[in-house]
Structure formats: C-alpha cells, structure tokens
Design a protein around this motif. Structure first.
Motif, PDB file in Angstrom:
ATOM      1  N   VAL A   1       0.856  -1.189   0.000  1.00 15.45           N
ATOM      2  CA  VAL A   1       0.000   0.000   0.000  1.00 15.45           C
ATOM      3  C   VAL A   1       0.886   1.231   0.000  1.00 15.45           C
ATOM      4  O   VAL A   1       1.835   1.327   0.777  1.00 15.45           O
ATOM      5  N   ARG A   2       0.566   2.186  -0.879  1.00 20.31           N
ATOM      6  CA  ARG A   2       1.343   3.426  -0.967  1.00 20.31           C
ATOM      7  C   ARG A   2       0.452   4.627  -0.664  1.00 20.31           C
ATOM      8  O   ARG A   2      -0.767   4.563  -0.836  1.00 20.31           O
ATOM      9  N   LEU A   3       1.086   5.693  -0.221  1.00 17.74           N
ATOM     10  CA  LEU A   3       0.372   6.944  -0.017  1.00 17.74           C
ATOM     11  C   LEU A   3       0.190   7.616  -1.371  1.00 17.74           C
ATOM     12  O   LEU A   3       1.160   7.961  -2.044  1.00 17.74           O
ATOM     13  N   ALA A   4      -1.065   7.789  -1.785  1.00 18.03           N
ATOM     14  CA  ALA A   4      -1.348   8.360  -3.103  1.00 18.03           C
ATOM     15  C   ALA A   4      -1.378   9.883  -3.072  1.00 18.03           C
ATOM     16  O   ALA A   4      -1.021  10.540  -4.048  1.00 18.03           O
TER      17      ALA A   4
ATOM     18  N   VAL B   1      -2.963   0.600  -4.006  1.00 20.42           N
ATOM     19  CA  VAL B   1      -2.345  -0.715  -3.849  1.00 20.42           C
ATOM     20  C   VAL B   1      -1.549  -1.022  -5.106  1.00 20.42           C
ATOM     21  O   VAL B   1      -2.040  -0.835  -6.226  1.00 20.42           O
ATOM     22  N   ALA B   2      -0.322  -1.468  -4.939  1.00 16.09           N
ATOM     23  CA  ALA B   2       0.546  -1.770  -6.078  1.00 16.09           C
ATOM     24  C   ALA B   2       1.153  -3.155  -5.909  1.00 16.09           C
ATOM     25  O   ALA B   2       1.301  -3.660  -4.792  1.00 16.09           O
ATOM     26  N   GLU B   3       1.481  -3.762  -7.035  1.00 13.51           N
ATOM     27  CA  GLU B   3       2.204  -5.033  -7.009  1.00 13.51           C
ATOM     28  C   GLU B   3       3.677  -4.772  -7.237  1.00 13.51           C
ATOM     29  O   GLU B   3       4.060  -3.983  -8.104  1.00 13.51           O
ATOM     30  N   VAL B   4       4.502  -5.439  -6.439  1.00 12.70           N
ATOM     31  CA  VAL B   4       5.949  -5.260  -6.512  1.00 12.70           C
ATOM     32  C   VAL B   4       6.582  -6.608  -6.816  1.00 12.70           C
ATOM     33  O   VAL B   4       6.286  -7.615  -6.157  1.00 12.70           O
TER      34      VAL B   4
ATOM     35  N   MET C   1      10.417  11.521  13.777  1.00 11.61           N
ATOM     36  CA  MET C   1       9.754  10.439  13.063  1.00 11.61           C
ATOM     37  C   MET C   1       9.669  10.808  11.581  1.00 11.61           C
ATOM     38  O   MET C   1       9.016  11.794  11.236  1.00 11.61           O
ATOM     39  N   PRO C   2      10.299  10.055  10.696  1.00 17.63           N
ATOM     40  CA  PRO C   2      10.289  10.390   9.267  1.00 17.63           C
ATOM     41  C   PRO C   2       8.877  10.457   8.697  1.00 17.63           C
ATOM     42  O   PRO C   2       8.072   9.545   8.890  1.00 17.63           O
ATOM     43  N   ALA C   3       8.567  11.558   8.011  1.00 17.99           N
ATOM     44  CA  ALA C   3       7.245  11.719   7.400  1.00 17.99           C
ATOM     45  C   ALA C   3       7.093  10.778   6.211  1.00 17.99           C
ATOM     46  O   ALA C   3       8.075  10.410   5.556  1.00 17.99           O
ATOM     47  N   TYR C   4       5.856  10.401   5.923  1.00 17.12           N
ATOM     48  CA  TYR C   4       5.583   9.587   4.751  1.00 17.12           C
ATOM     49  C   TYR C   4       5.635  10.454   3.500  1.00 17.12           C
ATOM     50  O   TYR C   4       5.355  11.653   3.533  1.00 17.12           O
ATOM     51  N   LYS C   5       5.962   9.824   2.388  1.00 23.73           N
ATOM     52  CA  LYS C   5       6.061  10.539   1.116  1.00 23.73           C
ATOM     53  C   LYS C   5       5.084   9.945   0.111  1.00 23.73           C
ATOM     54  O   LYS C   5       4.880   8.724   0.077  1.00 23.73           O
ATOM     55  N   VAL C   6       4.487  10.827  -0.687  1.00 19.40           N
ATOM     56  CA  VAL C   6       3.571  10.382  -1.732  1.00 19.40           C
ATOM     57  C   VAL C   6       4.308   9.454  -2.693  1.00 19.40           C
ATOM     58  O   VAL C   6       5.436   9.728  -3.109  1.00 19.40           O
ATOM     59  N   GLY C   7       3.669   8.356  -3.033  1.00 13.41           N
ATOM     60  CA  GLY C   7       4.267   7.382  -3.945  1.00 13.41           C
ATOM     61  C   GLY C   7       5.041   6.285  -3.237  1.00 13.41           C
ATOM     62  O   GLY C   7       5.490   5.337  -3.885  1.00 13.41           O
ATOM     63  N   GLU C   8       5.191   6.412  -1.913  1.00  8.46           N
ATOM     64  CA  GLU C   8       5.923   5.409  -1.150  1.00  8.46           C
ATOM     65  C   GLU C   8       4.999   4.784  -0.107  1.00  8.46           C
ATOM     66  O   GLU C   8       4.004   5.375   0.293  1.00  8.46           O
TER      67      GLU C   8
END
Length: 341
Positions: A13-16, A30-33, A69-76
């Motif tokens: 799951v990624r932050l869109a 949701v992405a497939e890796v 606390m490291p912030a979340y990034k879009v796309g990750e």
C-alpha cells in the motif's frame, strides 16, 4: 544464499496523496511489486502482521512537524511496525525460517539489510500478535516520565486505545492506588473496568469531563497520562492534586476533529498554585527503553498482572487503509493489527 520459493510479486500500500483532514481510501493505492532474490547482506521477509497506529495519520500530512519520526512521502509505502518470517537470506545473521520484527511497513514482502530486522523467538509470547504492541510508549510514559508509584491516583485518557489500555495496567502493576480511564462508549467503559482492571472509568460523551473526573477522584489526581488533549487536559488541570505530574503522549482529538485538541486552554494560575509538572514526551524509544518494557511485559504476562488487548483486521495488506480510518473513528479496542493472508 538460502531461500524458499518466492512468489512472482507481492502487494504493498502506498500513499497516493497527502492527508489534509481525515484520511479516506482516496489517499492510498495498492501496487504489485516484483519479488526478487536478496543481494549480499540482505533478506526477504514475508510479513504476518502489520501494526496500525494513530500517529500514522499525522505522518501522512505534508508537514507533520515530528522531526524524530520520518514523514511519509507520496508514492511510497508508509513505514510502521511489522512481524514476519525470513523466506530468503543472503546474510549470515539471519536464516530462512527466522521470525523478525521490523519497521518496513505496509507490504506483504519486505526486503532489506539484515541489520534492519530484529530476530525474536516466537516462544517469548503467546502469539506473534503480542510483539506488535504499544507498551513501550505506555511504559516509558508511566514509569519514566510520570514516575507512577505506590499510592498514586492516575487518570488515563483514551484508555481503551493501544497505548492507554496498557498504561492503566502498568500503573496498577507499579502500585497505583486508583486508576481512572476515559473512553468514548459504554461498551469501552465496561471493558476498562471488567477486563483491563481499571478501578473506575467514564464515557467522556456523557457530560463535562471535569465533572465526571472529579466525581471519581474527589481528592484529586496525582498523575495524568494524556493521549487526547483538549477538554481532557483542561479537566485534568482542574482536578489535579498538589504536585501532580502530567505525561503528555498524544492529542488524538487533534487527529480526529478540527485540530482544536492540540491547543487546550491552560489555567496558568491553577497550574502554578498546585505546582503541576507537565512533561511532554515523544514516541521515539531507545534500545534501553525497549529492553525494559520487554522484560516487564513478559514477567507481568506470566504473573497474570497484565493482558494485551488487540484487534486483528483480516483482509491482507489492502485492509490497512480502512483499518487506520476506523481506528481514528474509535472503532477498535486496544492495539490494531492487520493480518497478512
């Protein structure tokens, strides 16, 4: 390198897009890796459970203001607690079959350097779910920050949540005379007193928090473990005993409302006259704090002094966003975990 048969791909799951108010499913994708064999020194871990916590909502904003606390990034994908089993290894430190705990977040398969995974023994606790608890925060706040001891009257806000549900039990285990909790439903209030051992509890929706708290603590509170802010903080000041200690570990009312909970009004004169000690603390923890909690947790479990309340959400990694949304709505009791199929 040792390896089991790896799948062709795993889901994550990624932050869109950043969260500006309350998170919704549109904030995630949701992405497939593709699953690949680990390179030198790395391992591949098949996760069994992921942890969902309220602070994740803050980290999903563009500027969360939480430097530790490291912030979340879009796309990750969001980082966060997880536990799983090593399924491929090119490291002498971890072997296939080892159970490990880590912070690589919302993914079925985690790949990285072996030193980013902490090996645990499943036999330590009744199940893998027990490893992903928020007791480190609760223990640090109760024992190190508030210094709860014999005879204290303790008030815990958001007492049915992942941290609060353990904070009250830890206070009792350390000798507190009376532990009072607040929650948002009659069911949760009953849960606090009948299951978690709270001496008293109230539904903050039933009336002014200060009035309800004063009725349950007529001689005042010695310790306030705050996870809510707002009206709860203001009420605790009014009901504080002389020299009361406040441990501020969260402000969930700011995460689920209009952010006013982050800015409660402080009655300065009452604070001065009663010599209230206010100590905010971060959820970042040292290895020493983690070790102290694990030792006490295992011992108290064996002695029957503590139980771990938790909710398991089925549905695989795709269920993580909805689990977070429901957590912020107050839908769960205790720690919230997502089970990976």
């Amino acid at each position: 390198m040792t390896a089991q048969t790896l799948p062709k791909a795993g889901k994550e799951v990624r932050l869109a897009r950043y969260v500006t108010d309350q998170p919704s499913k549109e904030n995630f994708e949701v992405a497939e890796v593709e699953a690949t064999a680990p390179t030198a020194g790395n391992v591949v871990v098949h996760n069994r459970y992921l942890q969902v916590t309220a602070v994740m909502r803050d980290l999903m904003t563009e500027d969360p203001g939480l430097p530790m606390m490291p912030a979340y990034k879009v796309g990750e994908r969001p980082w966060g607690g997880a536990i799983g089993v090593v399924v491929a290894s090119d490291s002498p430190d971890l072997a296939v079959g080892d159970t490990v705990q880590h912070l690589d977040g919302w993914t079925e398969y985690s790949t990285g350097p072996a030193d980013q995974y902490f090996k645990v023994e499943p036999a330590w606790y009744p199940g893998l779910e027990y490893f992903l608890n928020q007791g480190i925060t609760a223990y640090h706040g109760i024992a190190d920050v508030a210094e709860v001891g014999e005879g204290d009257v303790v008030f815990v806000s958001n007492a049915a949540g992942g941290v609060g549900s353990l904070a009250g039990q830890i206070a009792k285990a350390r000798g507190a005379k009376r532990v009072i909790g607040s929650a948002g439903s009659a069911e949760k209030v009953a849960y606090l007193t009948e299951v978690l051992g709270y001496d008293a509890a109230f539904n903050y929706k039933d009336g002014p928090v200060a009035e309800q708290l004063a009725a349950l603590a007529p001689d005042g509170i010695d310790v306030f473990f705050d996870l809510v802010g707002g009206e709860h903080f203001e009420a605790a000041v009014q009901v504080a005993a002389q020299g009361a200690r406040f441990a501020l570990g969260g402000a969930v009312s700011a995460q689920t409302g209009d952010a006013q909970g982050a800015f409660p009004r402080l009655d300065i004169m009452t604070g001065i006259v009663r010599q209230i000690v206010i100590k905010p603390f971060s959820t970042y923890h040292t290895p020493e704090q983690i070790q102290a909690w694990n030792q006490h947790f295992a011992q108290w479990l064996q002695e029957g002094k503590i139980v771990l309340p938790y909710t398991v959400v089925e549905g695989g990694v795709e269920a993580a966003p909805e689990a977070l949304i429901n957590l912020l709505r107050g839908a769960y009791k205790g720690n919230v975990l997502v089970k990976i199929s």
